[in-house]
Design a protein around this motif. Structure first.
Motif, PDB file in Angstrom:
ATOM      1  N   SER A 223      51.642  54.273  39.586  1.00 58.20           N
ATOM      2  CA  SER A 223      52.160  53.004  40.122  1.00 58.20           C
ATOM      3  C   SER A 223      51.061  51.972  40.311  1.00 58.20           C
ATOM      4  CB  SER A 223      52.843  53.242  41.468  1.00 58.20           C
ATOM      5  OG  SER A 223      53.820  54.217  41.344  1.00 58.20           O
TER       6      SER A 223
ATOM      7  N   THR B 270      49.803  60.567  40.646  1.00 59.10           N
ATOM      8  CA  THR B 270      49.907  61.184  39.321  1.00 59.10           C
ATOM      9  C   THR B 270      48.604  60.998  38.542  1.00 59.10           C
ATOM     10  OG1 THR B 270      51.137  59.211  38.675  1.00 59.10           O
ATOM     11  CG2 THR B 270      52.402  61.172  39.058  1.00 59.10           C
TER      12      THR B 270
ATOM     13  N   HIS C 201      60.332  65.501  45.080  1.00 59.49           N
ATOM     14  CA  HIS C 201      59.171  66.091  45.756  1.00 59.49           C
ATOM     15  C   HIS C 201      59.541  66.811  47.046  1.00 59.49           C
ATOM     16  CE1 HIS C 201      57.249  63.116  43.072  1.00 59.49           C
ATOM     17  NE2 HIS C 201      56.317  64.029  42.989  1.00 59.49           N
TER      18      HIS C 201
END
Ligand code: 13P
Length: 306
Positions: free
Chosen positions: A41, A215, A175
């Motif tokens: 992001s 990530t 998650h």
């Protein structure tokens, strides 16, 4: 049309139309392969802020495309499937946050980028999972802070920094679903593997992790590690980049092969709807100009501090 024809058409149109394709690591492998830029992001927001393309096609989820539009109000932002939402963003309604602010005017609002433009407009600062630990420390030590919308990430920030932020009651279905029982089963089968997790996982899960990060940070950690086998606790799309960069390493995921644990919204982006979006220049994401101005301030602040 065949896969090759879609790819050829996308290549042709993006040149003709001066378009850039941005994709998140959670999208399908073929989408990541066609993208000009793939990132987490934070990297995607940075790329959106610096592009000189005329059209941004965002292969991700709705709030990510909104961020790109807010950073580029004069550019056309295309979203292959407008219904690609995010349960975290849906979990914090602007009206509820506005009420909280009215009742608690002494609180600063720190929001995870996984929120709507309307929630961003009510926030003092935006963070991503890649910069949250650092940016929370730019706020005064004695500040009263509300963190929205992810309680797991907020709890992780609190534990790592000693802050006592109040946490909004939201979470990512993917998650939040990982359990210690599933982890124990994997660890029994593959003793000694390293556990790498996204901070949107629950506290009890993160306590077992050898590394916690966004990530992009997970990919960097694994790629630079001497270890050869990893349990990867995040959405399955990350495996594409991990396998590309580390062809000889082994990856185990929780719920191996169970598509129910993919992010359905991220997987809505495909070659066909990317082709159609570039061809027709729609669906185009539009946001009311006043809202964009208000939402830009906390995003810009994040980028300036990053
Ligand atoms: P990052 O891209 O910051 O890792 O976050 C991924 C995400 O949006 C999970 O919901």
């Amino acid at each position: 049309m065949t896969k090759e024809q879609y790819i050829e058409g996308i290549e042709r149109m993006r040149k003709q139309k001066n378009a850039i394709i941005l994709a998140h690591y959670y999208t399908l492998p073929e989408v990541q392969e066609i993208a000009d830029f793939v990132g987490d992001s934070l990297a995607l927001a940075r790329k959106a802020a610096s592009t000189d393309a005329s059209i941004i096609l965002f292969a991700g989820v709705h709030f990510m495309a909104e961020t790109a539009k807010i950073l580029n109000p004069d550019k056309k932002v295309l979203v292959p499937d407008m219904s690609a939402g995010c349960c975290l963003a849906d979990g914090c309604r602007a009206a509820d946050l506005a009420r909280f602010k009215e009742e608690h005017p002494d609180y600063l609002v720190l929001s995870y980028v996984n929120c709507t433009a309307a929630v961003k407009a009510l926030s003092d600062l935006i963070v991503t999972s890649g910069n949250a630990l650092r940016l929370v420390n730019t706020l005064p030590a004695d500040a009263k802070i509300l963190f929205t919308p992810d309680q797991n990430l907020g709890d992780y920030i609190n534990r790592q920094t000693g802050r006592q932020m109040l946490l909004w009651d939201g979470m990512c279905r993917i998650h939040d679903h990982y359990t210690i029982e599933d982890l124990e089963l994997l660890k029994e089968s593959y003793p000694g593997v390293k556990i790498v997790a996204h901070p949107e996982c629950r506290r009890e899960f993160l306590e077992h992790a050898d590394f916690v990060g966004s990530t992009a940070a997970m990919i960097k950690f694994i790629s630079e590690s001497e270890d050869q086998a990893f349990i990867v606790a995040t959405e399955s799309g990350i495996l594409h980049e991990l396998k590309k960069r580390n062809p000889n390493k082994t990856f185990y995921t929780l719920y191996n092969g169970d598509l129910a644990h993919d992010c359905g919204s991220m997987k809505k982006n495909n070659l066909e709807n990317i082709y159609q979006a570039l061809l027709n220049e729609e669906p185009e994401l539009l946001i009311e100009p006043e809202l964009m101005k208000k939402a830009l301030a906390p995003i810009q602040k994040m980028l300036d501090l990053s």
